[in-house]
Design an enzyme around this catalytic site. Sequence first.
Site, mmCIF file in Angstrom:
data_model
loop_
_atom_site.group_PDB
_atom_site.id
_atom_site.type_symbol
_atom_site.label_atom_id
_atom_site.label_comp_id
_atom_site.label_asym_id
_atom_site.label_seq_id
_atom_site.Cartn_x
_atom_site.Cartn_y
_atom_site.Cartn_z
ATOM 1 N N LYS A 37 0.840 -1.196 0.000
ATOM 2 C CA LYS A 37 0.000 0.000 0.000
ATOM 3 C C LYS A 37 0.876 1.246 0.000
ATOM 4 O O LYS A 37 2.090 1.183 0.242
ATOM 5 C CB LYS A 37 -0.916 0.004 1.228
ATOM 6 C CG LYS A 37 -0.174 0.031 2.548
ATOM 7 C CD LYS A 37 -1.133 -0.037 3.725
ATOM 8 C CE LYS A 37 -0.371 0.011 5.048
ATOM 9 N NZ LYS A 37 -1.268 0.025 6.208
ATOM 10 N N TYR A 255 15.185 30.687 8.195
ATOM 11 C CA TYR A 255 14.006 31.371 8.731
ATOM 12 C C TYR A 255 14.044 31.416 10.254
ATOM 13 O O TYR A 255 14.359 30.435 10.919
ATOM 14 C CB TYR A 255 12.726 30.660 8.289
ATOM 15 C CG TYR A 255 12.380 30.871 6.837
ATOM 16 C CD1 TYR A 255 11.995 32.125 6.355
ATOM 17 C CD2 TYR A 255 12.419 29.804 5.940
ATOM 18 C CE1 TYR A 255 11.658 32.315 5.023
ATOM 19 C CE2 TYR A 255 12.086 29.976 4.604
ATOM 20 C CZ TYR A 255 11.715 31.234 4.150
ATOM 21 O OH TYR A 255 11.394 31.420 2.830
#
Length: 378
Positions: A37, A255
């Site tokens: 999956k 940042y």
Amino acid sequence: MENKLAWREIDLSALLNNLKIIREKVGEKVEIIAVVKADAYGHGAKVVSRFLQKEGIKKFAVAHIEEGLELRNIGITGEILILSPQLYYSIPYFFEFNLIPLVSDLFFLEELGKYAKKLGKRLKFHLAIDTGMGREGILPTDIDKIKDILSKYPELYLEALSTHLSTPENKKDPYNIFQKELCQKIYNDLKNYHDIYFHVSNTGGIFNFPELHYQAVRPGISLYGYGDKKLRPVMEIRARVTLIKEVPAGWGIGYGHTYITQKNMVLALIPIGYADGYRRELSNKAKVIIKGEFFKVVGRISMDQFTVNVTDEDIKTGDLVTIMGKEGDKIIDAQELSILSNTIPYEILTGFGSAKRLCSVYKFNGKNLKDPIEELDL
């Protein structure tokens, strides 16, 4: 990968190693249902599934009906089990593409029975029983209702029972004992019904509870290299340095200036960021490998890039960077990155695996493959 800034490396030799270890652990009489999956946990369902099929795997499992259709379309001929509950629009696809639903509720089973009766076709299904996961599956108290539905619709063929262990990584958790005893009670009650088989164990169950192997197991993350020390990680992440620059003391990096230089520092810019699966939580914590040595991440990880401190080292633009993987005797794996990120290896692997800017380079026996399907005759 001279012409790429960053990429995934998928080692099919490691995948084969892991499959062999799982087979040795469960024995030849226990069937393996390979869980592929989420694009094979980010490793590429097409290549991984075709490779496993060539290595003798005859049963596969995915989460959603669309994933099952994809496996059929790429040439998977064995059984495909759909693990998660689906909506009613999916019912015709189970019949048309020979997919097997893992049924979790009485109403959906009734609707399957009605559709099977209308078509005059038999449908195999597996029954999920909630023994303590609290997620998919019927409650054990509804077993008799299941029997009633099956008596109404002989077109429905109960092939297997399934449950999911909630804490199999912890051998000492008493809840494992509760689930184990409940599993055995249900199995004893239904084992003579249609001669069904039982699959319970995920990776944790495979390596920690051999008594719960029953007739089949569902390895997921163990196929990809996690869950036991003998396993080898299949995915590695690499990039190339795109910029070298020197900044002065007292200079803010990234940042928010979460890192301030204490002295002149040489930085290397690495072109991968949180949009590519390299999580922001790794800021100022993680390290990478360049030329066989560790280098620390400094400053916040941005969407597209991050910086490492390479002061006093001979690092140049274009140099190879290992973000996750092995280089020489140095290793960074998904387990380490998950601990630093306060998450689990599954999320690290699927995060890198779903990054569209990262291409996948497949390898086998140390050789890069341009077309693994053709070159390995998958």
